[in-house]
Design a protein around this motif. Structure first.
Motif, PDB file in Angstrom:
ATOM      1  N   VAL A   9      24.742-113.699 -28.095  1.00 53.76           N
ATOM      2  CA  VAL A   9      23.414-113.363 -27.585  1.00 53.76           C
ATOM      3  C   VAL A   9      23.580-112.702 -26.223  1.00 53.76           C
ATOM      4  O   VAL A   9      24.377-113.153 -25.396  1.00 53.76           O
ATOM      5  CB  VAL A   9      22.548-114.643 -27.469  1.00 53.76           C
ATOM      6  N   SER A  10      22.838-111.640 -25.979  1.00 58.84           N
ATOM      7  CA  SER A  10      22.892-110.952 -24.690  1.00 58.84           C
ATOM      8  C   SER A  10      22.489-111.911 -23.572  1.00 58.84           C
ATOM      9  O   SER A  10      21.645-112.785 -23.780  1.00 58.84           O
ATOM     10  CB  SER A  10      21.943-109.752 -24.675  1.00 58.84           C
ATOM     11  N   ASP A 122       8.787-102.481 -40.374  1.00 55.20           N
ATOM     12  CA  ASP A 122      10.007-103.135 -40.830  1.00 55.20           C
ATOM     13  C   ASP A 122      11.195-102.707 -39.988  1.00 55.20           C
ATOM     14  O   ASP A 122      12.058-101.951 -40.418  1.00 55.20           O
ATOM     15  CB  ASP A 122      10.252-102.853 -42.317  1.00 55.20           C
ATOM     16  N   LEU A 123      11.195-103.205 -38.765  1.00 53.96           N
ATOM     17  CA  LEU A 123      12.262-102.933 -37.824  1.00 53.96           C
ATOM     18  C   LEU A 123      12.519-104.233 -37.089  1.00 53.96           C
ATOM     19  O   LEU A 123      11.602-104.834 -36.548  1.00 53.96           O
ATOM     20  CB  LEU A 123      11.835-101.843 -36.835  1.00 53.96           C
ATOM     21  N   SER A 124      13.741-104.674 -37.102  1.00 57.11           N
ATOM     22  CA  SER A 124      14.073-105.939 -36.456  1.00 57.11           C
ATOM     23  C   SER A 124      15.116-105.722 -35.371  1.00 57.11           C
ATOM     24  O   SER A 124      15.761-104.673 -35.305  1.00 57.11           O
ATOM     25  CB  SER A 124      14.614-106.927 -37.498  1.00 57.11           C
ATOM     26  N   SER A 125      15.274-106.732 -34.542  1.00 59.71           N
ATOM     27  CA  SER A 125      16.313-106.656 -33.513  1.00 59.71           C
ATOM     28  C   SER A 125      17.687-106.534 -34.164  1.00 59.71           C
ATOM     29  O   SER A 125      18.567-105.858 -33.629  1.00 59.71           O
ATOM     30  CB  SER A 125      16.238-107.873 -32.591  1.00 59.71           C
ATOM     31  N   SER A 126      17.869-107.148 -35.336  1.00 63.32           N
ATOM     32  CA  SER A 126      19.144-107.010 -36.063  1.00 63.32           C
ATOM     33  C   SER A 126      19.387-105.557 -36.443  1.00 63.32           C
ATOM     34  O   SER A 126      20.520-105.066 -36.360  1.00 63.32           O
ATOM     35  CB  SER A 126      19.144-107.873 -37.326  1.00 63.32           C
ATOM     36  N   TYR A 140      13.089 -93.463 -30.383  1.00 62.14           N
ATOM     37  CA  TYR A 140      11.807 -93.626 -31.054  1.00 62.14           C
ATOM     38  C   TYR A 140      11.657 -94.996 -31.734  1.00 62.14           C
ATOM     39  O   TYR A 140      10.593 -95.313 -32.240  1.00 62.14           O
ATOM     40  CB  TYR A 140      11.521 -92.513 -32.081  1.00 62.14           C
ATOM     41  N   LEU A 141      12.706 -95.783 -31.769  1.00 63.84           N
ATOM     42  CA  LEU A 141      12.621 -97.125 -32.362  1.00 63.84           C
ATOM     43  C   LEU A 141      12.360 -98.189 -31.306  1.00 63.84           C
ATOM     44  O   LEU A 141      11.838 -99.258 -31.623  1.00 63.84           O
ATOM     45  CB  LEU A 141      13.904 -97.451 -33.134  1.00 63.84           C
ATOM     46  N   TYR A 156      25.536-104.442 -27.607  1.00 65.65           N
ATOM     47  CA  TYR A 156      25.656-104.368 -29.073  1.00 65.65           C
ATOM     48  C   TYR A 156      26.784-103.484 -29.581  1.00 65.65           C
ATOM     49  O   TYR A 156      26.906-103.282 -30.778  1.00 65.65           O
ATOM     50  CB  TYR A 156      24.325-103.935 -29.719  1.00 65.65           C
ATOM     51  N   ARG A 157      27.585-102.946 -28.694  1.00 65.71           N
ATOM     52  CA  ARG A 157      28.721-102.124 -29.114  1.00 65.71           C
ATOM     53  C   ARG A 157      29.840-103.001 -29.635  1.00 65.71           C
ATOM     54  O   ARG A 157      29.990-104.149 -29.197  1.00 65.71           O
ATOM     55  CB  ARG A 157      29.244-101.299 -27.936  1.00 65.71           C
TER      56      ARG A 157
END
Length: 160
Positions: A9-10, A122-126, A140-141, A156-157
């Motif tokens: 987790v960040s 339908d866009l999640s942090s995952s 744009y997301l 997240y890299r």
């Protein structure tokens, strides 16, 4: 979050920075750091108790996805959560609130909730984390300021 013990987790400071970036300029919202000073796991019920104490006259609402509602009976002290706040549930990919109801707690109590009818995105942090790891654009997301925070901190890299 106690339920994400296996996931990386960040750092909380960066998550706060992203939240502030996402809400910049919108006076309808305020970012709270109430959970950051607590030792050990932070549970929803503790946060709701804090807000009940600070805002004793306010009516509290807790917004969750239908996927989380399906697991609500496993949360820490769900009966107290229901005593402190009204659950408001939104549909998530593949799960609508109606799919989950009626839900009963171990105490036998039926879990009441209100449904928030809203266009579903339908866009999640995952999904965002996966796109960054895969070196795909998230433009744009997420708001541009949030994208800059993610890029600045290299979130997240994949670590090579």
């Amino acid at each position: 979050p106690p339920h994400k013990t296996r996931e990386k987790v960040s750092p909380s400071e960066i998550r706060v920075e992203m939240t502030r970036a996402a809400l910049a300029g919108d006076t309808a919202f305020e970012v709270s750091t109430a959970e950051l000073g607590r030792a050990g796991p932070t549970y929803t019920v503790d946060t709701l108790r804090y807000f009940r104490e600070v805002h004793s006259e306010a009516e509290l609402f807790f917004l969750m996805g239908a996927d989380q509602l399906a697991e609500f009976h496993e949360w820490h002290d769900p009966d107290s959560i229901l005593d402190l706040a009204t659950l408001v549930v939104v549909a998530r990919e593949g799960v609508s609130p109606e799919d989950v109801a009626p839900l009963r707690l171990e105490s036998g109590r039926t879990v009441p909730f209100q449904v928030l009818e809203a266009p579903r995105v339908d866009l999640s942090s995952s999904d965002i984390r996966h796109r960054v790891r895969s070196e795909l654009s998230i433009r744009y997301l997420v708001p541009d300021d949030v994208r800059r925070v993610i890029e600045t901190h290299g979130l997240y890299r994949l670590i090579s």
